[in-house]
Design a protein around this motif. Structure first.
Motif, PDB file in Angstrom:
ATOM      1  N   UNK A   1       1.047  -1.312   0.062  1.00 25.12           N
ATOM      2  CA  UNK A   1       0.113   0.038   0.009  1.00 25.12           C
ATOM      3  C   UNK A   1       0.815   1.300  -0.040  1.00 25.12           C
ATOM      4  N   UNK A   2       2.072   1.132   0.721  1.00 27.84           N
ATOM      5  CA  UNK A   2       2.931   2.436   0.883  1.00 27.84           C
ATOM      6  C   UNK A   2       3.612   2.315  -0.596  1.00 27.84           C
ATOM      7  N   UNK A   3       3.975   1.242  -1.282  1.00 28.51           N
ATOM      8  CA  UNK A   3       4.371   1.357  -2.579  1.00 28.51           C
ATOM      9  C   UNK A   3       3.539   2.052  -3.570  1.00 28.51           C
ATOM     10  N   UNK A   4       1.950   1.802  -3.516  1.00 27.63           N
ATOM     11  CA  UNK A   4       1.160   2.300  -4.586  1.00 27.63           C
ATOM     12  C   UNK A   4       1.386   3.832  -4.198  1.00 27.63           C
ATOM     13  N   UNK A   5       1.149   4.318  -3.193  1.00 25.81           N
ATOM     14  CA  UNK A   5       1.081   5.870  -2.955  1.00 25.81           C
ATOM     15  C   UNK A   5       2.390   6.372  -3.275  1.00 25.81           C
ATOM     16  N   UNK A   6       3.430   5.940  -3.255  1.00 26.80           N
ATOM     17  CA  UNK A   6       4.598   6.423  -3.743  1.00 26.80           C
ATOM     18  C   UNK A   6       4.660   6.354  -5.215  1.00 26.80           C
ATOM     19  N   UNK A   7       4.318   5.162  -5.892  1.00 26.21           N
ATOM     20  CA  UNK A   7       4.211   5.070  -7.386  1.00 26.21           C
ATOM     21  C   UNK A   7       3.401   6.045  -7.985  1.00 26.21           C
ATOM     22  N   UNK A   8       2.193   6.358  -7.502  1.00 25.23           N
ATOM     23  CA  UNK A   8       1.449   7.166  -7.952  1.00 25.23           C
ATOM     24  C   UNK A   8       1.841   8.772  -8.135  1.00 25.23           C
ATOM     25  N   UNK A   9       2.641   9.191  -7.054  1.00 23.78           N
ATOM     26  CA  UNK A   9       3.244  10.392  -7.344  1.00 23.78           C
ATOM     27  C   UNK A   9       4.566  10.650  -8.116  1.00 23.78           C
ATOM     28  N   UNK A  10       5.193   9.489  -8.129  1.00 23.77           N
ATOM     29  CA  UNK A  10       6.207   9.209  -8.968  1.00 23.77           C
ATOM     30  C   UNK A  10       5.879   9.451 -10.541  1.00 23.77           C
ATOM     31  N   UNK A  11       4.818   8.730 -10.792  1.00 23.17           N
ATOM     32  CA  UNK A  11       4.454   8.516 -12.227  1.00 23.17           C
ATOM     33  C   UNK A  11       3.957   9.885 -12.601  1.00 23.17           C
ATOM     34  N   UNK A  12       3.171  10.626 -11.735  1.00 19.48           N
ATOM     35  CA  UNK A  12       2.827  12.119 -12.080  1.00 19.48           C
ATOM     36  C   UNK A  12       3.597  13.142 -12.312  1.00 19.48           C
ATOM     37  N   UNK A  13       4.678  12.880 -11.737  1.00 22.42           N
ATOM     38  CA  UNK A  13       6.174  13.614 -11.927  1.00 22.42           C
ATOM     39  C   UNK A  13       7.177  13.220 -13.069  1.00 22.42           C
ATOM     40  N   UNK A  14       6.830  12.168 -13.705  1.00 22.99           N
ATOM     41  CA  UNK A  14       7.530  11.734 -14.784  1.00 22.99           C
ATOM     42  C   UNK A  14       8.820  10.928 -14.233  1.00 22.99           C
ATOM     43  N   UNK A  15       8.767  10.378 -13.296  1.00 25.38           N
ATOM     44  CA  UNK A  15       9.884   9.516 -12.518  1.00 25.38           C
ATOM     45  C   UNK A  15       9.739   8.230 -12.918  1.00 25.38           C
ATOM     46  N   UNK A  16      10.695   7.291 -12.625  1.00 25.63           N
ATOM     47  CA  UNK A  16      10.304   5.841 -12.738  1.00 25.63           C
ATOM     48  C   UNK A  16      10.952   5.205 -11.435  1.00 25.63           C
ATOM     49  N   UNK A  17      10.228   4.216 -10.945  1.00 26.93           N
ATOM     50  CA  UNK A  17      10.863   3.584  -9.698  1.00 26.93           C
ATOM     51  C   UNK A  17      11.462   2.227  -9.789  1.00 26.93           C
ATOM     52  N   UNK A  18      12.649   2.011  -8.955  1.00 29.26           N
ATOM     53  CA  UNK A  18      12.959   0.666  -8.834  1.00 29.26           C
ATOM     54  C   UNK A  18      12.911   0.070  -7.498  1.00 29.26           C
ATOM     55  N   UNK A  19      12.324  -1.120  -7.376  1.00 25.95           N
ATOM     56  CA  UNK A  19      11.608  -1.385  -6.251  1.00 25.95           C
ATOM     57  C   UNK A  19      12.511  -2.581  -5.751  1.00 25.95           C
ATOM     58  N   UNK A  20      13.023  -2.617  -4.520  1.00 24.35           N
ATOM     59  CA  UNK A  20      13.852  -3.689  -3.824  1.00 24.35           C
ATOM     60  C   UNK A  20      13.282  -4.355  -2.696  1.00 24.35           C
ATOM     61  N   UNK A  21      13.261  -5.603  -2.575  1.00 22.11           N
ATOM     62  CA  UNK A  21      12.659  -6.102  -1.063  1.00 22.11           C
ATOM     63  C   UNK A  21      13.910  -6.824  -0.608  1.00 22.11           C
ATOM     64  N   UNK A  22      13.903  -6.586   0.847  1.00 24.45           N
ATOM     65  CA  UNK A  22      15.169  -7.143   1.581  1.00 24.45           C
ATOM     66  C   UNK A  22      14.833  -8.105   2.659  1.00 24.45           C
ATOM     67  N   UNK A  23      13.505  -8.446   2.710  1.00 22.90           N
ATOM     68  CA  UNK A  23      13.169  -9.500   3.712  1.00 22.90           C
ATOM     69  C   UNK A  23      13.871  -9.230   5.081  1.00 22.90           C
ATOM     70  N   UNK A  24      13.840  -8.039   5.495  1.00 22.05           N
ATOM     71  CA  UNK A  24      14.364  -7.530   6.695  1.00 22.05           C
ATOM     72  C   UNK A  24      15.893  -7.956   6.714  1.00 22.05           C
TER      73      UNK A  24
END
Length: 352
Positions: free
Chosen positions: A92-115
């Motif tokens: 859900x946090x990812x979705x919120x970040x992604x929407x703002x990112x896209x609106x501002x013409x940026x791309x995202x690279x997502x990484x998962x650390x498994x803590x």
């Protein structure tokens, strides 16, 4: 035969349009097209913009974002490192970040650390090699020097969910003290006297120790000596340990006005599943409440009482902070805490 096939293949290859092709078709210079692609419309006439737009569409031209970024010393890429992508809280946090990112013409690279601190460190290095313009991270707290190195290289870093006091970065999180206080106070007012607080290993992870401390603080202020509360730390990857701790709580509470509080939605689901396997009913045998208002919480019996975190807003605000820093905002780091909401459902009825 082979030669003819080769000629036909070459003949039918569709050449990918480049910026010079757009300039030629539009009847303008390459520099003018570059200005259009950079959004510098105030330097172009309406007629010029129209010609360039038409040329781009006709040629199906797609600018090379990476090349543009290298020329402008920007990659237009934001890194996002999450602790557990299987957790709905993170998505859900990812979705919120992604929407703002896209609106501002940026791309995202997502990484998962498994803590995992080692995985986190490797991802930080990898993102740094991709010349990210900014980083949003739910950190393990074990790679602070590398995060500071990013910041020293003028790459903005924003922390989400987990606070690290020694890191002077923008931080966006839930007000965990408020959420826990509201929920535990509600349970006590409902007449529950034996409250089991279940959390993952607290360590130095801020949401865990903030919620645990709030729980203990509330109980310490109760004048009613009949109210009992214990904290049970569980490793969700060790099923036997989780069941052992749940059994400890059930035996110590002696079936009297029992309520379980789960410190996150994953714990809550695990405990509810175990209670059902034991043939215990919610709320007749034990009441249940906890953090994270996940979709399934409404479907269990009369629904589970939860603390809804503003996860989407956390993600969107974090991305806004990164973009502000990229634009040159050099103000003091902001510590932003968003208010959660207690949603009362049938799992915590009034006890008489």
């Amino acid at each position: 035969m082979t030669g003819n096939i080769k000629k036909n293949v070459i003949k039918n290859v569709i050449k990918k349009a480049v910026i010079n092709d757009v300039a030629k078709l539009a009847g303008v210079s390459k520099t003018t097209v570059s200005r259009y692609l950079s959004g510098k419309y105030d330097m172009l006439t309406a007629e010029t913009r129209k010609h360039i737009k038409h040329a781009i569409k006709k040629l199906d031209y797609h600018p090379n974002k990476m090349a543009q970024g290298l020329k402008g010393n920007h990659s237009n890429l934001i890194g996002m490192v999450v602790a557990d992508i299987t957790n709905p809280f993170a998505t859900s946090i990812l979705r919120g970040a992604e929407d703002i990112c896209k609106k501002n013409n940026y791309s995202m690279m997502v990484c998962n650390t498994d803590n995992n601190p080692a995985k986190e460190r490797d991802y930080i290095f990898m993102l740094q090699s991709h010349r990210i313009d900014g980083l949003i991270i739910t950190t393990t707290g074990h790679n602070n020097k590398f995060l500071y190195q990013l910041a020293a290289d003028h790459t903005p870093v924003v922390l989400v969910d987990r606070k690290v006091p020694e890191l002077e970065f923008d931080t966006v999180a839930t007000d965990n003290d408020r959420g826990t206080t509201d929920a535990i106070t509600f349970l006590i007012n409902q007449g529950y006297k034996n409250i089991g607080f279940f959390t993952e290993p607290i360590e130095d992870i801020s949401p865990r120790y903030e919620r645990t401390n709030a729980f203990r603080d509330i109980l310490s202020k109760q004048d009613n000596m009949d109210i009992n509360g214990d904290v049970y730390e569980i490793d969700l990857y060790k099923d036997e340990q989780v069941e052992l701790k749940l059994n400890m709580y059930l035996e110590s509470s002696k079936k009297a006005n029992r309520a379980i509080f789960a410190a996150n939605g994953v714990i809550m689901l695990k405990l509810i599943t175990l209670l059902q396997q034991k043939g215990l009913k919610i709320p007749d045998d034990v009441a249940v409440a906890g953090f994270d208002n996940l979709d399934w919480a409404q479907a269990v019996g009369g629904g589970i009482t939860t603390i809804a975190q503003p996860t989407y807003e956390i993600g969107s605000i974090a991305m806004q902070r990164v973009l502000k820093r990229i634009e040159g905002d050099d103000s003091s780091p902001q510590k932003i805490e968003l208010l959660p909401k207690l949603i009362i459902r049938g799992s915590t009825p009034l006890k008489k």
